[in-house]
Enzyme design. Structure first.
Site, mmCIF file in Angstrom:
data_model
loop_
_atom_site.group_PDB
_atom_site.id
_atom_site.type_symbol
_atom_site.label_atom_id
_atom_site.label_comp_id
_atom_site.label_asym_id
_atom_site.label_seq_id
_atom_site.Cartn_x
_atom_site.Cartn_y
_atom_site.Cartn_z
ATOM 1 N N HIS A 61 24.115 42.125 -26.777
ATOM 2 C CA HIS A 61 22.860 41.586 -27.326
ATOM 3 C C HIS A 61 23.058 40.970 -28.714
ATOM 4 C CE1 HIS A 61 20.705 43.228 -23.995
ATOM 5 N NE2 HIS A 61 20.889 44.474 -24.345
ATOM 6 N N ASP B 121 25.413 44.824 -16.845
ATOM 7 C CA ASP B 121 24.503 45.715 -17.551
ATOM 8 C C ASP B 121 23.086 45.462 -17.035
ATOM 9 O OD1 ASP B 121 24.437 47.404 -20.368
ATOM 10 O OD2 ASP B 121 22.585 46.275 -20.033
ATOM 11 N N HIS C 287 20.485 45.013 -18.589
ATOM 12 C CA HIS C 287 19.793 44.029 -19.418
ATOM 13 C C HIS C 287 20.591 42.731 -19.495
ATOM 14 C CE1 HIS C 287 18.268 47.902 -21.263
ATOM 15 N NE2 HIS C 287 17.151 47.300 -20.884
ATOM 16 N N ASP D 54 23.884 51.256 -17.118
ATOM 17 C CA ASP D 54 22.501 51.705 -17.251
ATOM 18 C C ASP D 54 21.641 51.295 -16.066
ATOM 19 O OD1 ASP D 54 22.969 49.155 -18.098
ATOM 20 O OD2 ASP D 54 21.909 49.321 -20.003
#
Length: 896
Positions: free
Chosen positions: A592, A640, A642, A752
């Site tokens: 990120h 991931d 996200h 995750d």
């Protein structure tokens, strides 16, 4: 006349040389075309009531003439928006709970082996078929596990792929594909059928009418019932057809007549005969001398030649030009082709020959010494030199081929030459890596890299990104067979990045991926933290509203720098041939973190400080004279939960042909995020200055679309499922990676999306992550000799480690110094905390600065991770990386 009539109605007198414009519907697109149509095999969704709509299944596209024969006149409504398919061994045709493989072989109703269905022509319904021979049951098991189907359907899955590979191989080898001309579009319009129904091959009736039930029953199905690994080539359908030919005694009577017909048609262009059909098929296999296997003498090494590595058709183009593909060569060169030698290509061929001689010479020297702890460093330096040189030659050769011939022919006609060159260089690379291998170096070696400095990053109480993640990741790697021993082990854990790569990171790579002011601000924030303070906001990336999730301590910058350094060291080891692949167990995560604050206008940095995956990609693709490794193409696959907005911003903010970024992530505005602001009034600012409500998935809508061909974003809805991931990996991702042909694959490995992760956005199991990793390793095997660097991102499913027996007797609401008021835990949580500490070897500092404190709600939420969680996911990931490396060691052909 009919065509002009159609034009006059639709276009008001349009020229007959133009095809009528056909409009899309909400279901199908008349102009949709799937890659690989020449083989006639695709993956498709079935609308059968017994089929799951989210599962892709192998099928073949029926030619329009074949479909027409099956329908009586007036019974079938012709449409340009759909195609007729034949699904192979559909699982929905079987009763659930029945095992269809016995000791006697395949037991499947013959009437259910093929099932015809009309399917909309759209990317949602049809995707390319990317499986390659030989058929690996290990890979099929992993792919099947992503479907979520009952194990009783696995035999159907295996046989469906057997038939698909067999039919495709037959089509490519024996059937002449239709020409991709404007006439096909005109024919499709006149026949009111889809263009794919015209371009797909027409299989002979004798093939379609073979006794397939008997054929599948006679195949070796023992591995389907068991768990052993098995590989088998594509079905030899042409051999089956040949077996049905009349005996030789009956054939003699027609031999003379057949010979006469053959001689009459020898000079006429048309469909090749069965005997000569292989000559026009380019499958990328070198028809020259095979490489020797296993042990080689010095004499054999000195006799190595270019044609053992490079395809002969490319070799001819390099030496004297290929006139069939370059029709505009001078007439003089056509008459005496031996006199025409492109200077640049001849020089390139000489460079490749010199590289072979250098590799052979180094191997001879290597064979004359015993590799031990003393000579290990010397020979590892030789491997690094050779690996770098081959990769440099590969990049230079691609530029030379394009520069030499692009003026003469379009780029698409050069693709097969570029592919042959890449394959030749990779073959030499694998040969070098295999012959220079030692236990712990070269082919078959896989490494895990970590650094103790990564746990100098201490987050606040209640953060998902906890210091226990690092020992948990190391434990997962150890469970997968990696050890921290000395040299001489194939699966090692290295515990330090080293000062050399710290300098490369600080001086060369970080300034290329992050803005100077971002790095300066981050350093100043960290340096201002006093003593043992932890969880201090480091980024303030939402003007004070979103900085709490990216907190840290006085050691946070050194921790993030150590993570980047590990990724750089792993990248150099993999690219230069010291190992096949590597996993970086580092924290904090990084995908990120963009060039500056608020990457792609996200609301926060999402636990991330420095982007290790983007740093590795940039380092690999930077020219060697600028401090990089000089690769041409690097692919980043991010799984991931996200979207990696920071990685996309750094590598692909604008189109850069060196990079391909692929992300599979949860993404839809209706989904819950697992953590969010307390009220709509506290909604954070999202992309484009719009308010991002509590139902948006972090980091916002930046991952909803793919801005250019260097980015492939695949949002998977409110919850990532195994079937969705499997369809994407085997469909659009496989196609995109194949078209890109990377020199290196980097995995942003976030776990995750696991079903027990506290974020609650995924439904994957540890075995699903093994399948994702295995498929990624297969991509790397096909294109870049297995080169993969995996970097740990998210994944927070580690049970609490803070409680012990004394906590059982705390009075309610007691306040311990430095710890928020808490309720006494029940005995189950205490036992689980003690078990987790022992399991992962978590040892908090004496001052308690990295104690595993968290809110009660999160402590209870993590209980379910004791059954399967972060440790098991990392273990499955590392096992697949280990298996991917081992496959190269087990191969008997040195160039394979």
């Amino acid at each position: 006349k009919a065509w002009d009539k159609v034009n006059s109605k639709r276009k008001g007198g349009t020229s007959s040389s133009q095809a009528p414009k056909r409009s899309k519907t909400r279901y199908g697109d008349p102009d949709f075309m799937v890659s690989g149509i020449d083989g006639g095999i695709i993956m498709a969704h079935s609308s059968h009531p017994g089929a799951r709509p989210d599962i892709l299944w192998p099928a073949r596209i029926m030619h329009h003439n074949e479909s027409k024969r099956l329908y009586k006149s007036g019974k079938k409504k012709e449409t340009t928006h759909s195609v007729d398919l034949v699904f192979f061994c559909p699982y929905w045709g079987l009763p659930s709970g029945t095992n269809h493989v016995s000791k006697n072989g395949w037991d499947y109703p013959a009437s259910s082996i093929f099932e015809m269905e009309n399917v909309d022509a759209s990317p949602k319904s049809i995707q390319p078929y990317e499986a390659q021979a030989p058929l690996s049951t290990t890979q099929l098991r992993l792919q099947f596990s992503l479907t979520g189907l009952s194990k009783t359907y696995f035999p159907s899955f295996v046989n469906a792929h057997r038939l698909a590979l067999g039919f495709r191989a037959y089509a490519l080898a024996k059937l002449e594909p239709p020409n991709a001309t404007q006439a096909n579009s005109e024919i499709a319009a006149l026949q009111t059928c889809h263009l794919m129904s015209i371009k797909t091959p027409t299989f002979p009736p004798c093939l379609l009418e073979l006794p397939w039930g008997h054929v599948l029953k006679e195949l070796d199905n023992s591995f389907v019932v068991g768990s052993q690994d098995h590989e088998e080539p594509a079905l030899n359908l042409s051999g089956m057809i040949k077996a049905l030919e009349r005996p030789a005694s009956l054939q003699n009577s027609v031999d003379s007549r057949a010979s006469e017909n053959k001689s009459k048609s020898a000079d006429k262009p048309g469909r090749p005969t069965v005997e000569s059909s292989q000559s026009h098929i380019d499958i990328g296999v070198n028809p020259g001398k095979p490489l020797p296997t296993a042990k080689m003498t010095n004499l054999e090494l000195k006799e190595l030649s270019v044609d053992q590595f490079i395809n002969l058709s490319l070799l001819q183009a390099m030496i004297r030009g290929d006139h069939k593909c370059f029709p505009r060569l001078p007439e003089k060169a056509r008459q005496a082709d031996d006199s025409f030698r492109p200077v640049e290509m001849t020089a390139l061929c000489g460079s490749f020959e010199a590289m072979i001689e250098l590799v052979a010479d180094m191997i001879v020297r290597y064979n004359e010494h015993v590799v031990d702890a003393t000579t290990y460093k010397t020979f590892s330096a030789v491997v690094v030199r050779l690996g770098s040189s081959i990769m440099t030659l590969k990049a230079r050769g691609e530029e030379t081929i394009i520069a030499t011939y692009l003026v003469e022919v379009p780029m698409d006609q050069l693709q097969r030459y570029l592919k042959h060159w890449r394959d030749g260089c990779e073959r030499l690379y694998r040969f070098m890596r295999r012959m220079m291998s030692w236990e712990g170096m070269g082919s078959g070696s896989s490494y895990v890299l970590t650094d103790f400095k990564c746990n100098g990053h201490l987050t606040g109480s209640g953060s998902f990104e906890r210091s226990v993640r690092l020992p948990a990741a190391i434990k997962g790697a150890q469970n997968a067979g990696y050890t921290t021993g000395q040299t001489g082990r194939s699966f090692r854990i290295l515990t330090e990045a080293g000062p050399q790569f710290n300098r490369i990171a600080l001086d060369t790579v970080l300034p290329m991926i992050h803005e100077k002011k971002y790095l300066k601000r981050l350093k100043s924030r960290v340096s201002a933290i006093k003593g043992n303070d932890r969880g201090v906001p480091l980024t303030d990336d939402s003007d004070g509203k979103g900085g709490d999730d990216t907190g840290g301590s006085a050691g946070s910058f050194e921790a993030a720098l150590a993570g980047v350094s590990c990724a750089l060291r792993a990248t150099k080891m993999v690219v230069t041939g010291l190992c096949t692949n590597a996993f970086c167990a580092v924290r904090p995560p990084g995908h990120h973190a963009g060039t500056g604050l608020k990457a792609m206008k996200a609301s926060s940095n999402g636990f991330c400080l420095l982007n290790a995956a983007a740093a590795a990609a940039k380092y690999a693709a930077t020219p060697m004279n600028e401090g990089g490794l000089g690769l041409k193409r690097v692919c980043v696959i991010d799984f991931d939960v996200h979207h990696g907005n920071g990685t996309q911003e750094i590598l692909c903010k604008t189109y850069d042909p060196r990079f391909l970024y692929i992300s599979m992530h949860a993404g839809t505005k209706q989904a819950g995020v697992g953590y969010s602001s307390e009220s709509d009034e506290e909604a954070e600012e999202g992309e484009g200055g719009k308010k991002r409500g509590k139902d948006d998935i972090f980091p916002g809508k930046c991952g909803d679309k793919s801005p250019h061909k260097g980015v492939l974003n695949i949002p998977m809805g409110p919850r990532v499922t195994a079937a969705a991931v499997g369809n994407a990996m085997q469909g659009i991702i496989s196609t995109t990676v194949n078209n890109f042909s990377p020199d290196l694959i980097i995995l942003s490995a976030g776990f995750d999306a696991h079903v027990n992760d506290p974020l609650g956005l995924g439904g994957l199991s540890a075995q699903d992550f093994a399948a994702i990793t295995d498929l990624s390793c297969r991509f790397a095997e096909w294109h870049c000799s297995g080169r993969i660097v995996s970097v740990l991102e998210g994944g927070y499913g580690v049970p609490c480690c803070k409680f012990d027996r004394n906590d059982l007797f705390l009075p309610k609401g007691v306040e311990v110094e430095g710890v928020p008021p808490r309720q006494p835990p029940d005995e189950k949580i205490v036992m689980l905390s003690e078990h987790t500490r022992a399991k992962i070897g978590f040892m908090p500092n004496k001052d308690g600065s990295n104690a595993d404190d968290m809110p009660n709600w999160l402590t209870k939420d993590l209980v379910r991770c004791s059954e399967e969680g972060f440790v098991e996911c990392v273990e499955a990931h590392c096992k697949s990386l280990r298996d991917g490396a081992t496959r190269f060691k087990q191969r008997t052909t040195l160039g394979g």
